[in-house]
Design an enzyme around this catalytic site. Structure first.
Site, mmCIF file in Angstrom:
data_model
loop_
_atom_site.group_PDB
_atom_site.id
_atom_site.type_symbol
_atom_site.label_atom_id
_atom_site.label_comp_id
_atom_site.label_asym_id
_atom_site.label_seq_id
_atom_site.Cartn_x
_atom_site.Cartn_y
_atom_site.Cartn_z
ATOM 1 N N LYS A 55 1.051 -1.262 -0.040
ATOM 2 C CA LYS A 55 -0.164 0.180 0.171
ATOM 3 C C LYS A 55 0.936 1.203 0.033
ATOM 4 C CE LYS A 55 -3.733 -2.187 2.434
ATOM 5 N NZ LYS A 55 -4.437 -2.529 3.749
ATOM 6 N N GLN A 99 -4.749 -1.719 10.226
ATOM 7 C CA GLN A 99 -4.584 -3.295 9.506
ATOM 8 C C GLN A 99 -5.052 -4.387 10.478
ATOM 9 O OE1 GLN A 99 -3.591 -3.051 6.297
ATOM 10 N NE2 GLN A 99 -3.690 -5.367 6.107
ATOM 11 N N ASP A 122 -11.378 2.221 4.281
ATOM 12 C CA ASP A 122 -11.584 0.728 4.118
ATOM 13 C C ASP A 122 -13.003 0.577 3.933
ATOM 14 O OD1 ASP A 122 -9.389 -0.752 4.062
ATOM 15 O OD2 ASP A 122 -8.978 -0.651 6.355
#
Ligand code: GUN
Length: 286
Positions: A55, A99, A122
């Site tokens: 990412k 995460q 997200d």
């Protein structure tokens, strides 16, 4: 290898990355603040470190700032909530990722819900997922969005098609099933408790596999001319990257298939980049 059958996620993601790069360059030309993604990593889960590295590299390639905050496994839930609260109020940060997975002593749902919807890149907070179910799309979770973009790019018909999704996670299976229903597909969702999995997989016009087990889908259990979307990223016995689908084995029988690597993975990151820009524009009156 029959390249005409390959659904090339790398190529489609490169098109999206080029578009995002152009937009970020426009932002820079105007001397506006550069979009910023902040990722929180708790502990040192190996898979998470790889995903985060990918990412970060991709963000930096397109000109987006990506900060990674790492904290030890021993961090308390209260400490993590406090960090997120600070990021929520930091006007130089557009997007926050915590995460997953988190250590067991931390309630993941509570943590995700503490991210302000304005920075939930997200798309895991309940309001975004609720709106997704209702067909009111704002920002979509990365992997489901990436898959839908890929299907669209290849003009793969969904209306009336029987799509079988294996996996019911909140991150992939559940939101994806809803997007597919909203696109008028007939959707079956299978999971770890499904009895006689092959009964379902053999009926799939489109089979989407997100279980995280190497090569469990073989040619005997798919329909002739099926389209296969492989979400898995695993290591085989030789430590080589592979999907949930036995690619070489099914290739002669399928109509189209995503490879691993180079299929869904890059599309997830491309979708993330689009989401960062979406939040940036939503939260700034440039
Ligand atoms: N872990 C695996 N995939 C994801 C993702 O897309 N977002 C977050 N936050 N954690 C993950």
């Amino acid at each position: 290898m029959d390249k005409t059958k390959i659904i090339d996620g790398k190529m489609v993601s490169d098109l999206i990355k080029a578009k995002v790069t152009t937009e970020v360059n426009e932002i820079k030309k105007k001397n506006h603040r550069v979009p910023n993604l902040t990722i929180i990593q708790i502990g040192d889960n190996k898979a998470s470190s790889t995903y985060i590295k990918n990412k970060k590299i991709t963000c930096e390639k397109v000109g987006i700032i990506c900060n990674v905050l790492t904290h030890p496994e021993t961090i308390t839930e209260a400490e993590l909530l406090n960090i997120i609260n600070q990021l929520n109020h930091d006007s130089t940060i557009d997007a926050i990722i915590v995460q997953l997975p988190l250590p067991r002593h931390i309630n993941s749902e509570k943590i995700i819900n503490s991210i302000t919807i304005k920075k939930d890149v997200d798309g895991f907070t309940p309001k975004i997922l609720g709106n997704l179910m209702l067909g009111h799309y704002q920002l979509l979770p990365g992997t489901p969005k990436g898959i839908m973009l890929l299907l669209k790019h290849y003009q793969i018909e969904l209306a009336g098609q029987h799509v079988v999704v294996i996996g019911r996670s909140n991150i992939v299976g559940k939101p994806l099933a809803n997007l597919l229903i909203n696109a008028s597909a007939t959707v079956t969702v299978c999971h770890s408790q499904t009895k006689n999995l092959s009964f379902f997989t053999k009926q799939a016009d489109i089979l989407i596999v997100a279980v995280g087990q190497p090569k469990i889908i073989t040619s005997e259990i798919i329909k002739e001319n099926a389209i296969i979307i492989d979400v898995g990223i695993n290591r085989d016995q030789d430590n080589k990257l592979c999907g949930d689908v036995d690619f070489e084995n099914v290739l002669p029988k399928v109509k189209m298939i995503t490879p691993v690597p180079g299929g869904v993975g890059p599309m997830t990151i491309a979708a993330l980049l689009e989401n960062i820009l979406y939040l940036y524009y939503q939260n700034n009156n440039f």
